[in-house]
Scaffold this active site. Structure first.
Site, short mmCIF file in Angstrom:
data_model
loop_
_atom_site.label_atom_id
_atom_site.label_comp_id
_atom_site.label_asym_id
_atom_site.label_seq_id
_atom_site.Cartn_x
_atom_site.Cartn_y
_atom_site.Cartn_z
N ALA A 69 -29.89 -50.16 -44.30
CA ALA A 69 -30.59 -50.75 -45.42
C ALA A 69 -31.95 -50.06 -45.55
O ALA A 69 -32.49 -49.57 -44.55
CB ALA A 69 -30.78 -52.24 -45.17
N GLY A 112 -26.97 -51.15 -41.91
CA GLY A 112 -26.14 -51.42 -43.09
C GLY A 112 -25.15 -50.29 -43.37
O GLY A 112 -24.10 -50.53 -43.98
N GLU A 115 -22.29 -51.06 -41.22
CA GLU A 115 -21.64 -52.25 -41.78
C GLU A 115 -20.81 -51.89 -43.02
O GLU A 115 -19.69 -52.40 -43.19
CB GLU A 115 -22.70 -53.31 -42.12
CG GLU A 115 -23.36 -53.84 -40.85
CD GLU A 115 -24.53 -54.76 -41.14
OE1 GLU A 115 -25.52 -54.28 -41.73
OE2 GLU A 115 -24.47 -55.94 -40.79
N GLU A 135 -30.66 -53.02 -35.71
CA GLU A 135 -31.50 -54.05 -36.33
C GLU A 135 -32.41 -54.75 -35.33
O GLU A 135 -33.52 -55.16 -35.68
CB GLU A 135 -30.64 -55.08 -37.06
CG GLU A 135 -30.04 -54.58 -38.37
CD GLU A 135 -28.73 -53.82 -38.20
OE1 GLU A 135 -28.35 -53.49 -37.06
OE2 GLU A 135 -28.08 -53.57 -39.22
N1 CAA Z 1 -34.72 -47.00 -44.83
C1 CAA Z 1 -35.62 -46.33 -45.57
N2 CAA Z 1 -35.84 -45.00 -45.41
C2 CAA Z 1 -35.13 -44.34 -44.46
C3 CAA Z 1 -34.19 -45.00 -43.66
C4 CAA Z 1 -33.97 -46.39 -43.88
N3 CAA Z 1 -33.05 -47.10 -43.21
N4 CAA Z 1 -33.65 -44.10 -42.81
C5 CAA Z 1 -34.25 -42.92 -43.07
N5 CAA Z 1 -35.15 -43.08 -44.08
C6 CAA Z 1 -36.03 -42.06 -44.65
C7 CAA Z 1 -37.20 -41.76 -43.73
O1 CAA Z 1 -38.22 -42.71 -43.92
C8 CAA Z 1 -37.58 -40.37 -44.20
O2 CAA Z 1 -38.32 -40.50 -45.41
P1 CAA Z 1 -39.70 -39.67 -45.60
O3 CAA Z 1 -39.26 -38.21 -45.58
O4 CAA Z 1 -40.19 -40.13 -46.92
O5 CAA Z 1 -40.55 -40.02 -44.43
C9 CAA Z 1 -36.24 -39.73 -44.55
O6 CAA Z 1 -35.32 -40.82 -44.76
C10 CAA Z 1 -35.69 -38.86 -43.47
O7 CAA Z 1 -35.64 -39.60 -42.26
P2 CAA Z 1 -36.30 -39.12 -40.87
O8 CAA Z 1 -37.44 -38.21 -41.13
O9 CAA Z 1 -36.55 -40.33 -40.04
O10 CAA Z 1 -35.06 -38.26 -40.30
P3 CAA Z 1 -34.72 -37.96 -38.77
O11 CAA Z 1 -33.60 -36.97 -38.82
O12 CAA Z 1 -35.95 -37.67 -37.99
O13 CAA Z 1 -34.17 -39.37 -38.18
C11 CAA Z 1 -32.83 -41.39 -38.23
C12 CAA Z 1 -32.97 -39.92 -38.67
C13 CAA Z 1 -32.67 -41.48 -36.71
C14 CAA Z 1 -31.57 -41.94 -38.93
C15 CAA Z 1 -34.09 -42.19 -38.65
O14 CAA Z 1 -34.33 -41.94 -40.03
C16 CAA Z 1 -33.94 -43.69 -38.51
O15 CAA Z 1 -34.04 -44.21 -37.40
N6 CAA Z 1 -33.70 -44.43 -39.62
C17 CAA Z 1 -33.64 -45.87 -39.61
C18 CAA Z 1 -32.33 -46.37 -39.05
C19 CAA Z 1 -32.29 -47.89 -39.05
O16 CAA Z 1 -33.06 -48.55 -38.39
N7 CAA Z 1 -31.35 -48.45 -39.81
C20 CAA Z 1 -31.15 -49.88 -39.88
C21 CAA Z 1 -31.87 -50.46 -41.03
S1 CAA Z 1 -31.86 -52.24 -41.00
C22 CAA Z 1 -30.41 -52.70 -41.75
O17 CAA Z 1 -29.58 -51.89 -42.07
C23 CAA Z 1 -30.26 -54.18 -42.00
C24 CAA Z 1 -28.86 -54.64 -42.28
O18 CAA Z 1 -28.18 -55.12 -41.41
C25 CAA Z 1 -28.28 -54.52 -43.59
#
Ligand code: CAA
Length: 262
Positions: A69, A112, A115, A135
């Site tokens: 998400a 998400g 999911e 999460e």
């Molecule tokens: N939401 C918003 N933006 C996201 C994102 C997310 N879930 N995942 C990645 N992005 C964005 C980053 O902010 C970044 O944007 P900017 O260039 O503007 O800074 C861009 O995508 C590229 O990401 P990274 O620079 O972080 O890329 P990376 O290769 O270094 O790392 C990653 C990749 C490990 C996937 C890392 O992006 C990450 O940890 N993302 C979040 C993963 C996460 O926590 N997901 C769960 C979300 S909660 C949820 O999903 C709730 C639910 O149950 C529905």
């Protein structure tokens, strides 16, 4: 398939009867936000009505199926925003689609994204896939069915471990644990494998395919006795279809069945 212009997804029809939806928000690793989910729901429900389409493949990019998400969209939400607007409820609309949806996961399928992958009827991955429910690290829980679908797929022990630690797991582990049906060497092989399967399914009677999907999915909601009874009702019902006669006569005459989908 009807040609729509979408911003955050791409729709193509690379094989007869097969639609391919590619999540396309590369700047945010396909993070799922409302505009993308709205397009996905519009697209899948229109494909469900499209008589030229028999199966749907859902994929992302080689780098990310979906990184979860959109955390930036979620961060400021209050309880009344979330509860009042049924936040995330419409994300599961894809599970209401009657045609088979095959997920092809490469790269990140986190939160998400994991999911959404688990909502697919058949799930394929490649060795490049990274699954996870992180999460817990954000102070929330998987809110789009993850606690339930992961537990159903891999059992309570592993699901509890994965959800409480937030640890990632690979495409190969997902295959070993029964979350994915097949793990391919690379992203291209994974998407092609999903398209091959979709094309094979598109070659069967649509009526029979619909009944098979409906019956297997009931196994996730019903106890075995009720599930078997449900299955039998559908089974009996199929003797009222033309395709049952066509399929069985073709077998007896050593011919290829020419389905009427009725
Ligand atoms: N939401 C918003 N933006 C996201 C994102 C997310 N879930 N995942 C990645 N992005 C964005 C980053 O902010 C970044 O944007 P900017 O260039 O503007 O800074 C861009 O995508 C590229 O990401 P990274 O620079 O972080 O890329 P990376 O290769 O270094 O790392 C990653 C990749 C490990 C996937 C890392 O992006 C990450 O940890 N993302 C979040 C993963 C996460 O926590 N997901 C769960 C979300 S909660 C949820 O999903 C709730 C639910 O149950 C529905």
């Amino acid at each position: 398939a009807a040609e729509h212009k979408y911003e955050h997804i791409q729709l193509t029809t690379p094989r007869p009867g097969v639609a391919l939806i590619t999540l396309n928000r590369p700047k945010a690793l396909n993070a799922l936000f409302s505009p993308l989910i709205n397009e996905l729901n519009t697209c899948t429900s229109s494909l469900d009505r499209d008589t030229s389409i028999s199966a749907i493949v859902l994929t992302g990019s080689p780098k990310a199926f979906a990184a979860g998400a959109d955390i930036k969209e979620m961060a400021p939400k209050t309880f009344s925003d979330a509860y009042g607007h049924d936040f995330i409820e419409s994300w599961s609309n894809i599970t209401r689609i009657k045609k088979p949806v095959i997920g092809a996961v490469n790269g990140y399928a986190l939160g998400g994204g994991c999911e959404l992958a688990m909502m697919c009827d058949i799930l394929y991955a490649s060795k490049t896939a990274t699954f996870g429910q992180p999460e817990i690290k954000l102070g929330i829980l998987p809110g789009a069915g993850g606690t339930q679908r992961l537990a159903h797929a891999v059992g309570k022990a592993k699901a509890m471990h994965l959800i409480l630690t937030g640890d990632n797991f690979s495409g190969e582990q997902a295959e070993q644990w029964g979350l994915v049906a097949k793990c391919f060497d690379d992203a291209e092989a994974c998407v092609n494998g999903a398209l091959d399967t979709a094309e094979k399914i598109a070659g069967y009677s649509k009526i029979a395919v619909k009944a098979c999907k409906e019956a297997v999915n009931k196994s996730q909601d019903l106890g075995v006795r009720e599930g078997v009874e449900y299955e039998r009702r559908l089974f009996h019902g199929l003797f009222g279809s033309q395709d049952q006669k066509i399929g069985m006569e073709a077998f007896a005459n050593k011919k290829k069945a020419e389905w009427t989908h009725s």
